[in-house]
Motif scaffolding. Structure first.
Motif, PDB file in Angstrom:
ATOM      1  N   ILE A   9       0.864  -1.179   0.000  1.00 50.57           N
ATOM      2  CA  ILE A   9       0.000   0.000   0.000  1.00 50.57           C
ATOM      3  C   ILE A   9       0.903   1.231   0.000  1.00 50.57           C
ATOM      4  N   LEU A  10       0.851   1.995  -1.087  1.00 50.48           N
ATOM      5  CA  LEU A  10       1.741   3.134  -1.280  1.00 50.48           C
ATOM      6  C   LEU A  10       1.079   4.439  -0.853  1.00 50.48           C
ATOM      7  N   LEU A  11       1.913   5.459  -0.662  1.00 48.82           N
ATOM      8  CA  LEU A  11       1.438   6.745  -0.151  1.00 48.82           C
ATOM      9  C   LEU A  11       0.496   7.449  -1.116  1.00 48.82           C
ATOM     10  N   SER A  12       0.937   7.602  -2.367  1.00 51.49           N
ATOM     11  CA  SER A  12       0.123   8.300  -3.368  1.00 51.49           C
ATOM     12  C   SER A  12       0.648   7.925  -4.745  1.00 51.49           C
ATOM     13  N   THR A  13      -0.006   6.969  -5.381  1.00 52.19           N
ATOM     14  CA  THR A  13       0.461   6.467  -6.669  1.00 52.19           C
ATOM     15  C   THR A  13      -0.274   7.151  -7.816  1.00 52.19           C
ATOM     16  N   PRO A  14       0.307   7.128  -9.027  1.00 52.39           N
ATOM     17  CA  PRO A  14      -0.390   7.700 -10.185  1.00 52.39           C
ATOM     18  C   PRO A  14      -1.751   7.040 -10.384  1.00 52.39           C
ATOM     19  N   HIS A  15      -2.761   7.868 -10.557  1.00 52.24           N
ATOM     20  CA  HIS A  15      -4.120   7.361 -10.783  1.00 52.24           C
ATOM     21  C   HIS A  15      -4.421   7.553 -12.269  1.00 52.24           C
ATOM     22  N   LEU A  16      -4.302   6.490 -13.015  1.00 50.55           N
ATOM     23  CA  LEU A  16      -4.455   6.565 -14.464  1.00 50.55           C
ATOM     24  C   LEU A  16      -5.856   6.143 -14.885  1.00 50.55           C
ATOM     25  N   THR A  17      -6.296   6.665 -16.006  1.00 58.35           N
ATOM     26  CA  THR A  17      -7.613   6.311 -16.528  1.00 58.35           C
ATOM     27  C   THR A  17      -7.578   5.007 -17.313  1.00 58.35           C
ATOM     28  N   GLY A  18      -6.375   4.611 -17.736  1.00 58.01           N
ATOM     29  CA  GLY A  18      -6.240   3.433 -18.572  1.00 58.01           C
ATOM     30  C   GLY A  18      -6.263   3.748 -20.055  1.00 58.01           C
ATOM     31  N   THR A 345       6.576  15.031  14.992  1.00 63.60           N
ATOM     32  CA  THR A 345       5.411  14.240  15.397  1.00 63.60           C
ATOM     33  C   THR A 345       4.421  13.970  14.270  1.00 63.60           C
ATOM     34  N   GLY A 346       4.614  14.609  13.097  1.00 65.53           N
ATOM     35  CA  GLY A 346       3.639  14.511  12.015  1.00 65.53           C
ATOM     36  C   GLY A 346       3.873  13.311  11.117  1.00 65.53           C
ATOM     37  N   LEU A 347       2.773  12.717  10.659  1.00 64.79           N
ATOM     38  CA  LEU A 347       2.832  11.533   9.803  1.00 64.79           C
ATOM     39  C   LEU A 347       1.780  11.648   8.710  1.00 64.79           C
ATOM     40  N   CYS A 348       2.167  11.307   7.481  1.00 66.03           N
ATOM     41  CA  CYS A 348       1.247  11.286   6.347  1.00 66.03           C
ATOM     42  C   CYS A 348       0.895   9.840   6.031  1.00 66.03           C
ATOM     43  N   LEU A 349      -0.397   9.563   5.887  1.00 63.68           N
ATOM     44  CA  LEU A 349      -0.896   8.210   5.643  1.00 63.68           C
ATOM     45  C   LEU A 349      -1.201   8.012   4.160  1.00 63.68           C
ATOM     46  N   PRO A 350      -1.264   6.769   3.687  1.00 63.43           N
ATOM     47  CA  PRO A 350      -1.627   6.520   2.292  1.00 63.43           C
ATOM     48  C   PRO A 350      -2.940   7.204   1.927  1.00 63.43           C
ATOM     49  N   SER A 351      -2.930   7.947   0.801  1.00 57.47           N
ATOM     50  CA  SER A 351      -4.060   8.822   0.488  1.00 57.47           C
ATOM     51  C   SER A 351      -4.456   8.825  -0.976  1.00 57.47           C
ATOM     52  N   GLY A 352      -3.865   7.970  -1.804  1.00 55.49           N
ATOM     53  CA  GLY A 352      -4.137   7.995  -3.233  1.00 55.49           C
ATOM     54  C   GLY A 352      -5.595   7.764  -3.565  1.00 55.49           C
TER      55      GLY A 352
END
Length: 375
Positions: A9-18, A345-352
């Motif tokens: 599970i990646l942080l923010s991957t390319p979201h392609l239409t195909g 203290t800050g953390l970024c979660l997977p959000s794609g």
């Protein structure tokens, strides 16, 4: 080793239409050559900007903004300390010097009070002020504009992370005199690169287009009228991103839904504090970001990140303040310790926007397990 080999599970991957590759492969030369202009027009429609100039990258767009305003050797430019390094690199690349300002507690962006303090103390007036919408959260633009107007200093927006966000109905990427957006592969709309300069000022747009065209006139006799460079976006990049633009707000809504899933499941946990949203702001929630307060949480930020990594889930710590990094420690900083506290203290979660409900549920499950919580 690629991130995809390390994580499920990646942080923010390319979201392609195909359909991106097929669109490029079936385009003839005439169609392909028109993609940049078409992309600029549709970007204006998406943001309500008057003008757009597509560039190689978001960094190029920010550099072009600074060049258009005449930033050069010996100048100073104010920017947030809590931002990606490209913000300061853009200032430094032309011989100007960054002046770093700390964060305010709502947006985590540039603190208007610290900005005012800096401007009162500085002997030389900065050429411009770069404002960042951190992780897609609109900065405190009203107060920042008020301060900047009193000192007659133009604002430039580094809106690389905030395409699709808005403040009181105005799109991020249109708040500054000049505005830079990004289409890097981790952004909501991607060309696997690319950026754009947005503005409502036709004269500045003309100057920017000349600089981006190697400093030459755009029409015959193509005289060299100023120093410039090659900033222009490739038609292939434009064509790749074009098909995604209509889905911008759909993807923003998906990321906001992901944020709500995290927030609903985790906000009651002691010591978990999500990045707030000021009244009137609509963040694209490019990355869902939270503080893991060591005084109240039963786990540290790093322990939580390690637990997620063991389950092949990627996270990212909040940016380390630039004024604390080797390249820029010699430059001035004005502000409180908040930026450093957020970094610790800050953390970024997977959000794609292409994450599934099951994947988000898995992230939440691992976090709760680490804390000994029960669903």
């Amino acid at each position: 080793m690629s991130q995809s080999a390390l994580y499920d599970i990646l942080l923010s991957t390319p979201h392609l239409t195909g359909k991106e590759w097929a669109s490029l492969q079936t385009s003839d030369h005439a169609t392909l050559s028109g993609f940049v202009g078409q992309f600029e027009q549709e970007l204006c429609q998406a943001t309500n900007a008057a003008y757009a100039l597509a560039t190689h990258s978001g960094t190029d767009a920010l550099e072009l903004a600074l060049l258009t305003l005449g930033v050069g050797p010996g100048d100073t430019v104010i920017c947030p300390t809590l931002t990606f390094s490209a913000t300061a690199n853009s200032i430094d690349s032309f011989g100007a010097s960054p002046i770093f300002v700390g964060s305010e507690s709502i947006s985590w962006g540039l603190d208007p009070d610290a900005l005012e303090t800096a401007l009162k103390k500085l002997k030389k007036r900065p050429k411009t002020i770069v404002v960042v919408d951190l992780y897609g959260m609109p900065a405190h633009w009203e107060s920042l504009k008020s301060v900047a107007d009193r000192y007659e200093i133009p604002l430039v927006a580094d809106a690389a992370e905030s395409l699709g966000s808005s403040l009181h109905g105005q799109a991020c990427g249109t708040m500054g005199l000049l505005n830079a957006v990004s289409f890097n592969q981790n952004k909501i709309i991607t060309g696997y690169g690319g950026g754009a300069l947005l503005t409502d000022d036709s004269a500045l747009l003309t100057t920017a287009r000349t600089i981006a065209n190697q400093g030459r006139q755009l029409m015959p006799p193509y005289e060299q009228v100023m120093a410039g460079g090659n900033f222009r976006m490739s038609p292939v990049t434009a064509g790749f991103a074009l098909g995604q633009l209509p889905a911008l707000m759909e993807r923003v809504n998906k990321r906001r839904t992901i944020f709500e899933q995290y927030h609903s499941a985790l906000h009651a946990i002691p010591g978990f504090l999500f990045q707030p949203e000021r009244e009137g702001a609509v963040s694209n929630r490019w990355l869902t970001s939270l503080i893991v307060d060591p005084k109240n949480a039963e786990v540290s930020r790093d322990q939580l990140a390690d637990a997620l990594k063991k389950e092949r889930i990627e996270t990212r710590s909040v940016f380390v303040p630039l004024h604390r990094q080797k390249a820029w420690r010699e430059y001035p900083f004005y502000g409180s310790l908040l930026a450093e506290e957020l970094a610790e203290t800050g953390l970024c979660l997977p959000s794609g926007s292409n994450l599934s409900a099951e994947e988000i549920g898995r992230v939440i499950e691992v976090i709760k397990k680490q804390l000994g919580c029960h669903s």
